[in-house]
Structure formats: structure tokens, C-alpha cells
Design a protein around this motif. Sequence first.
Motif, PDB file in Angstrom:
ATOM      1  N   MET A   1     -24.781 -51.806 -18.542  1.00  0.00           N
ATOM      2  CA  MET A   1     -25.775 -52.440 -17.704  1.00  0.00           C
ATOM      3  C   MET A   1     -26.021 -51.583 -16.473  1.00  0.00           C
ATOM      4  O   MET A   1     -25.081 -51.134 -15.828  1.00  0.00           O
ATOM      5  CB  MET A   1     -25.302 -53.833 -17.289  1.00  0.00           C
ATOM      6  CG  MET A   1     -26.404 -54.669 -16.750  1.00  0.00           C
ATOM      7  SD  MET A   1     -26.722 -56.275 -17.495  1.00  0.00           S
ATOM      8  CE  MET A   1     -25.931 -56.359 -19.038  1.00  0.00           C
ATOM      9  N   VAL A   2     -27.313 -51.334 -16.143  1.00  0.00           N
ATOM     10  CA  VAL A   2     -27.646 -50.409 -15.075  1.00  0.00           C
ATOM     11  C   VAL A   2     -27.980 -51.180 -13.799  1.00  0.00           C
ATOM     12  O   VAL A   2     -29.097 -51.671 -13.611  1.00  0.00           O
ATOM     13  CB  VAL A   2     -28.814 -49.484 -15.464  1.00  0.00           C
ATOM     14  CG1 VAL A   2     -29.053 -48.452 -14.370  1.00  0.00           C
ATOM     15  CG2 VAL A   2     -28.524 -48.780 -16.790  1.00  0.00           C
ATOM     16  N   PHE A   3     -27.002 -51.303 -12.916  1.00  0.00           N
ATOM     17  CA  PHE A   3     -27.194 -51.880 -11.596  1.00  0.00           C
ATOM     18  C   PHE A   3     -27.324 -50.728 -10.599  1.00  0.00           C
ATOM     19  O   PHE A   3     -26.582 -49.748 -10.683  1.00  0.00           O
ATOM     20  CB  PHE A   3     -26.005 -52.752 -11.186  1.00  0.00           C
ATOM     21  CG  PHE A   3     -25.805 -53.974 -12.036  1.00  0.00           C
ATOM     22  CD1 PHE A   3     -26.440 -55.171 -11.714  1.00  0.00           C
ATOM     23  CD2 PHE A   3     -24.968 -53.944 -13.140  1.00  0.00           C
ATOM     24  CE1 PHE A   3     -26.247 -56.307 -12.485  1.00  0.00           C
ATOM     25  CE2 PHE A   3     -24.774 -55.069 -13.917  1.00  0.00           C
ATOM     26  CZ  PHE A   3     -25.415 -56.255 -13.589  1.00  0.00           C
TER      27      PHE A   3
ATOM     28  N   LEU B   1     -39.591 -45.565  -5.424  1.00  0.00           N
ATOM     29  CA  LEU B   1     -38.476 -44.679  -5.763  1.00  0.00           C
ATOM     30  C   LEU B   1     -37.220 -45.029  -4.961  1.00  0.00           C
ATOM     31  O   LEU B   1     -36.105 -44.718  -5.384  1.00  0.00           O
ATOM     32  CB  LEU B   1     -38.863 -43.216  -5.529  1.00  0.00           C
ATOM     33  CG  LEU B   1     -39.944 -42.657  -6.460  1.00  0.00           C
ATOM     34  CD1 LEU B   1     -40.346 -41.253  -6.034  1.00  0.00           C
ATOM     35  CD2 LEU B   1     -39.472 -42.653  -7.917  1.00  0.00           C
ATOM     36  N   GLY B   2     -37.416 -45.696  -3.827  1.00  0.00           N
ATOM     37  CA  GLY B   2     -36.277 -46.162  -3.051  1.00  0.00           C
ATOM     38  C   GLY B   2     -35.576 -47.352  -3.675  1.00  0.00           C
ATOM     39  O   GLY B   2     -34.500 -47.761  -3.224  1.00  0.00           O
ATOM     40  N   ILE B   3     -36.193 -47.889  -4.743  1.00  0.00           N
ATOM     41  CA  ILE B   3     -35.584 -48.991  -5.511  1.00  0.00           C
ATOM     42  C   ILE B   3     -35.079 -48.467  -6.848  1.00  0.00           C
ATOM     43  O   ILE B   3     -33.928 -48.682  -7.226  1.00  0.00           O
ATOM     44  CB  ILE B   3     -36.608 -50.124  -5.733  1.00  0.00           C
ATOM     45  CG1 ILE B   3     -37.156 -50.625  -4.396  1.00  0.00           C
ATOM     46  CG2 ILE B   3     -35.979 -51.265  -6.537  1.00  0.00           C
ATOM     47  CD1 ILE B   3     -38.352 -51.537  -4.530  1.00  0.00           C
ATOM     48  N   ASN B   4     -35.963 -47.794  -7.568  1.00  0.00           N
ATOM     49  CA  ASN B   4     -35.598 -47.217  -8.871  1.00  0.00           C
ATOM     50  C   ASN B   4     -35.920 -45.724  -8.863  1.00  0.00           C
ATOM     51  O   ASN B   4     -37.083 -45.336  -8.978  1.00  0.00           O
ATOM     52  CB  ASN B   4     -36.347 -47.901 -10.007  1.00  0.00           C
ATOM     53  CG  ASN B   4     -35.929 -47.365 -11.369  1.00  0.00           C
ATOM     54  OD1 ASN B   4     -35.024 -46.536 -11.471  1.00  0.00           O
ATOM     55  ND2 ASN B   4     -36.570 -47.825 -12.419  1.00  0.00           N
TER      56      ASN B   4
ATOM     57  N   VAL C   1     -30.248 -55.284  -7.774  1.00  0.00           N
ATOM     58  CA  VAL C   1     -31.278 -54.544  -8.500  1.00  0.00           C
ATOM     59  C   VAL C   1     -30.746 -54.106  -9.858  1.00  0.00           C
ATOM     60  O   VAL C   1     -29.708 -53.443  -9.951  1.00  0.00           O
ATOM     61  CB  VAL C   1     -31.739 -53.310  -7.686  1.00  0.00           C
ATOM     62  CG1 VAL C   1     -32.734 -52.475  -8.500  1.00  0.00           C
ATOM     63  CG2 VAL C   1     -32.358 -53.746  -6.366  1.00  0.00           C
ATOM     64  N   ILE C   2     -31.474 -54.480 -10.913  1.00  0.00           N
ATOM     65  CA  ILE C   2     -31.124 -54.087 -12.284  1.00  0.00           C
ATOM     66  C   ILE C   2     -32.331 -53.383 -12.884  1.00  0.00           C
ATOM     67  O   ILE C   2     -33.462 -53.867 -12.770  1.00  0.00           O
ATOM     68  CB  ILE C   2     -30.748 -55.298 -13.160  1.00  0.00           C
ATOM     69  CG1 ILE C   2     -29.648 -56.136 -12.492  1.00  0.00           C
ATOM     70  CG2 ILE C   2     -30.294 -54.847 -14.541  1.00  0.00           C
ATOM     71  CD1 ILE C   2     -30.159 -57.394 -11.851  1.00  0.00           C
TER      72      ILE C   2
ATOM     73  N   ASN D   1     -34.060 -53.388 -21.490  1.00  0.00           N
ATOM     74  CA  ASN D   1     -33.114 -54.035 -22.407  1.00  0.00           C
ATOM     75  C   ASN D   1     -31.845 -54.483 -21.686  1.00  0.00           C
ATOM     76  O   ASN D   1     -31.251 -55.508 -22.033  1.00  0.00           O
ATOM     77  CB  ASN D   1     -32.780 -53.097 -23.569  1.00  0.00           C
ATOM     78  CG  ASN D   1     -33.949 -52.948 -24.529  1.00  0.00           C
ATOM     79  OD1 ASN D   1     -34.811 -53.818 -24.621  1.00  0.00           O
ATOM     80  ND2 ASN D   1     -33.996 -51.841 -25.252  1.00  0.00           N
ATOM     81  N   ASP D   2     -31.425 -53.733 -20.676  1.00  0.00           N
ATOM     82  CA  ASP D   2     -30.295 -54.180 -19.861  1.00  0.00           C
ATOM     83  C   ASP D   2     -30.649 -55.449 -19.096  1.00  0.00           C
ATOM     84  O   ASP D   2     -29.814 -56.343 -18.930  1.00  0.00           O
ATOM     85  CB  ASP D   2     -29.870 -53.081 -18.885  1.00  0.00           C
ATOM     86  CG  ASP D   2     -29.075 -51.973 -19.559  1.00  0.00           C
ATOM     87  OD1 ASP D   2     -28.503 -52.220 -20.618  1.00  0.00           O
ATOM     88  OD2 ASP D   2     -29.046 -50.860 -19.030  1.00  0.00           O
TER      89      ASP D   2
END
Length: 284
Positions: free
Chosen positions: A1-3, A63-66, A80-81, A85-86
Motif C-alpha cells: 500500500m502506497v502511503f 506534485l507536492g501531494i503526489n 495521503v494514499i 488499486n492500493d
Amino acid sequence: MVFIPRENIQTKEVLDWKGIHLINFANSSCSQKLRIYLNLKKINWQSHEINLATGKNYSDWFLGINPKGLVPVLVDNGQVIIESNDILLYLEKKYPSPKLINETKLTITETELIEEDNLHIDIRNIAYRFMFNGLGKKDPKKLDNFDKHKFSIDSRFAEQKNKEIEFYRNFSESGIRDEDIRGSLNKFDQKYKQLNDQLSKSRYLQGDELSILDIAWFIYTYRLYISGFPFKDKYSNVLIWYKSLFNRGEFRKELNDNILFKSLRCIALMRASISGKTIKKLMN
């Protein structure tokens, strides 16, 4: 899972967001997938639109989020995820009813979602050729901003980011090559043969109950269907399954292309027909 760790978030305002927020784009396939899931779960959420067509995903704010510059992004009470799919798997744990993952099939589901995600570039190839008629080329200045943006990311993120930059620079120079289209179509042909066989035995992809896999593959199927993929001739069980889902409001409401995208699609399909490079021709 990408946090994304809180300390790595540069756009600090999202850390104070309360409830479920989805940063998304109307015509993003992964965003559509998430919105269908949220519809089916009847989850209350707030939408934040990021226009990919104008390059807003390469802004410093986003970009400051993802740092990968991709939508959708889920923000759950400041957490933030990323990766669609995650996000699905995360939400399924938080909102288990109605159930969209059979717990006895969790490992299989995760494997199937990875396979679906691995075909993302391939569905992009098809969409950019047959749906968007060349729309999708990025402003070089905005792409440079993406390239130069500094963020605390691991080597895997950096590799994925470099692949995105390389794809769009190549796309701007030469578009989507015929050999890439043929390669992508071959992959989908092999996969849909498997899905067609599965759907000869059950109503849905994992049996007689709707699952996350149906949501994921519905979006790919929609894009291929409107691009001329030969479902009627070669994958009739898939076509029946697709139409049954399309008739459900939770699915159909997320596929309302505006006049611009409908016009672009008509032009793209007309050009493919005139040049003799329709999907059916390229698959032969």
C-alpha cells in the motif's frame, strides 16, 4: 500500500482535510474506477478536479501531494494514499460493506489487480490513438517542471517518474507507433480470451457476486469497446457482462464524455478507417 508520509507532503493544506477526498480527473480511467467503487459503496466523499489535459498534474501544488504526477489520490483525514488499486484495497478494509472482495480470494484479487495495472500503458496506447485523436501531448515547460520537481521519493518512484517523462516526450515527437498498438492489442487479446472463458462459467469475474475486479476490468473494456475492439466477434461473454454493468447507474454515470471528447473520438475512428488502421485491421 502506497502511503505518502506526512513529513514528505509539501502541499500542507491537505493534511488538514477532514473526511474522504478524491483528487481526480473526469476522463482518467483510474479515477473512473475509483468513482464507481465509491458509488457502489455509497461513501460520502469530496471531489477535487485536476485537469490532466491542461497539465495541472504537473503543478507544484499537485506534485507536492503526489510526486508521480498521477491521479487519483485519496486523502482520508489528512492521510495521503496513491495508486488506484492500493486505494481500492485500503477503502475495502475501511468500508467492508457491501463486500467487494471475497476474503478467501484476497491473494488472487491482489495478483489480478497487479496484472490489470501492468496493462495501464497499453490501454493508454489505445486511448490516445482511438479515443483522444492525439490529445494528451504535454506542454514541454510543464513536463520540465515535473522533471525538475524535488521530492523525497525512493528509487522505485524515481524510476516510474522517469518512465512517465520518457513516454510523453516520445509521444510528443512521434505519437503512438503502430507496432506499439499491435503489441498492446495482442496483450488484451490474450487476457480477454481468459476473461471470456471465465464469464462462460459465472456471472462476474470471480463468481456470481460483483467484485473489485469487475470494476477494474469494466473501465478497460469500455475504452476498448468504444475504440472498436471486436468483443462481439471474439469475446461474446465479455460483451454480455460489460453491457450488464454499463446499464447500472453507478457505472454509467462516470462515463459521460463531454462534446469535445466525443468529437475527438469520432475523428480518431474516422482517420483509422480511412488509413486502414482500425483495431480490427491491426489485430489481423
